[in-house]
Design an enzyme around this catalytic site. Structure first.
Site, short mmCIF file in Angstrom:
data_model
loop_
_atom_site.label_atom_id
_atom_site.label_comp_id
_atom_site.label_asym_id
_atom_site.label_seq_id
_atom_site.Cartn_x
_atom_site.Cartn_y
_atom_site.Cartn_z
N TRP A 106 0.74 -1.27 0.23
CA TRP A 106 -0.07 0.05 -0.02
C TRP A 106 0.83 1.21 0.03
CZ3 TRP A 106 -4.39 -0.88 -1.79
CH2 TRP A 106 -5.08 -2.06 -1.31
N ASP A 174 -1.20 6.50 6.73
CA ASP A 174 -2.41 5.91 6.26
C ASP A 174 -2.57 4.79 7.44
OD1 ASP A 174 -4.22 3.98 5.19
OD2 ASP A 174 -3.17 3.33 3.26
N LYS A 198 -12.22 -1.58 8.06
CA LYS A 198 -11.33 -2.66 8.99
C LYS A 198 -11.69 -2.16 10.46
CE LYS A 198 -8.02 -2.52 5.20
NZ LYS A 198 -7.91 -3.64 4.70
#
Length: 363
Positions: A106, A174, A198
């Protein structure tokens, strides 16, 4: 309402488990929300009823996460992936560079998008070590517009335990896969962002927490929907937001508070992860983890079965036993148990017991 509903052992990496109590409340309110005769999904986002839901969610997020007054909280769409582009578009000003710390897939994707907006570099990377660890040092340049990290890596199962010091350079994180899993000193960051799917709610909502001085120096020569100022100025209601997702996020925040807040949630997460890591560590090599011990994630536990054929059998038998989402990401394979906030201790204990029983049967 009964809490004896048969539930899968959900270890999906995202979208992932939601608290049963939240789902049951949403079920009860689905057709008639607060006596309106409408579902929350049918309410106008301009209505006083929805604005109250919206504002309460923001207020509870600020309280539970201890967000200081000099930060704005906005709800966005497009997931963390859109933030990969919006962040450099807003904050990578002319003559500056964006500094990315690569710790997994990511962060690689975030860097790729930043390069469309200007100079962006990877000052530190653990790729040569197969992303098994979090770096101990971060290089910060005088010309850096910001330093970007990914706080938790869902694919490789690593997590920052302490965040880097970046001085006067804003640190942007992030936190999609570990936001609200533990207390965080928000003042260390210029910006925190996270997809909700999540730890915060269903997919479709993205949370951004941005320091006001960073907003004040942002690039204004951008399309309206790509400027953070647009959402700040309109309380995230410039256009139609994901109303049901925000409602669910608000209910998850209430659930976190009912657990005892982030301090208690953090203790729960440590205990849950320990159950599975202990099964790995005490297996005499039958199972082995991907991440180095000092970098292990409490959210995503990545591991392998030493014998490849047995690993296939392990995943097959686990699925038959009611465990969902244990296959590792397609890019790395293996096994992965995602133990986010809403995954109950009972599920983690059941997985640890299954792992021990499988080993005893096949070793």
């Amino acid at each position: 309402m009964s809490t004896t509903t048969k539930r899968a052992y959900n270890f999906n990496a995202g979208p992932s488990a939601l608290p049963l109590e939240v789902l049951q409340k949403a079920q009860a309110e689905l057709v008639d929300f607060q006596g309106t005769g409408m579902s929350v999904m049918e309410l106008s986002h301009r209505s006083a009823t929805f604005e109250a839901v919206h504002n309460e969610a923001i207020a509870n997020l600020r309280k539970l996460f201890a967000v200081p007054d000099n930060y704005e909280i906005v709800f966005l769409q497009g997931g963390a992936s859109l933030q990969f582009s919006m962040i450099p578009m807003n904050f990578l000003t002319e003559g500056k560079r964006a500094n990315y710390v690569l710790t997994g897939s990511w962060s690689e994707k975030a860097l790729k998008e930043a390069k469309f907006s200007g100079e962006a570099v990877a000052s530190v990377s653990t790729k040569e070590n197969k992303y098994k660890n979090i770096p101990t040092e971060v290089e910060v340049g005088e010309n850096d517009a910001y330093v970007h990290i990914t706080s938790n890596n869902t694919i490789y199962g690593t997590q920052w335990k302490t965040f880097p010091e970046t001085g006067n350079v804003p640190l942007i994180a992030d936190m999609s896969s570990d936001i609200m899993s533990k207390p965080v000193d928000i003042s260390k960051f210029g910006m925190i962002y996270a997809g909700a799917q999540k730890n915060l709610g269903p997919s479709g909502v993205t949370v951004a927490i941005i320091r006001k001085d960073l907003l004040e120096s942002a690039n204004t020569n951008l399309p309206t929907m790509l400027k953070y100022d647009t959402f700040v100025a309109n309380n995230s209601l410039y256009n139609t937001p994901p109303t049901f997702g925000i409602y669910m996020l608000g209910e998850v925040l209430k659930w976190i508070e009912a657990q005892g807040g982030l301090e208690q949630v953090a203790k729960n997460n440590e205990a849950k992860a320990a159950l599975i890591y202990d099964a790995i560590d005490n297996s005499n090599g039958f199972y082995y983890g991907h991440a180095e011990e000092g970098s292990r994630s409490l959210m995503n536990i990545t591991f392998r079965v030493a014998d490849e054929e047995l690993e296939k059998q392990f995943l097959k038998e686990a699925e038959e036993a009611g465990f969902v989402g244990l296959s590792g990401h397609r890019s790395v394979g293996g096994c992965r148990a995602s133990t986010y906030n809403a995954v109950p201790t009972e599920a983690c204990q059941a997985l640890a017991d299954f792992m021990k029983a499988f080993q005893a049967k096949h070793q």
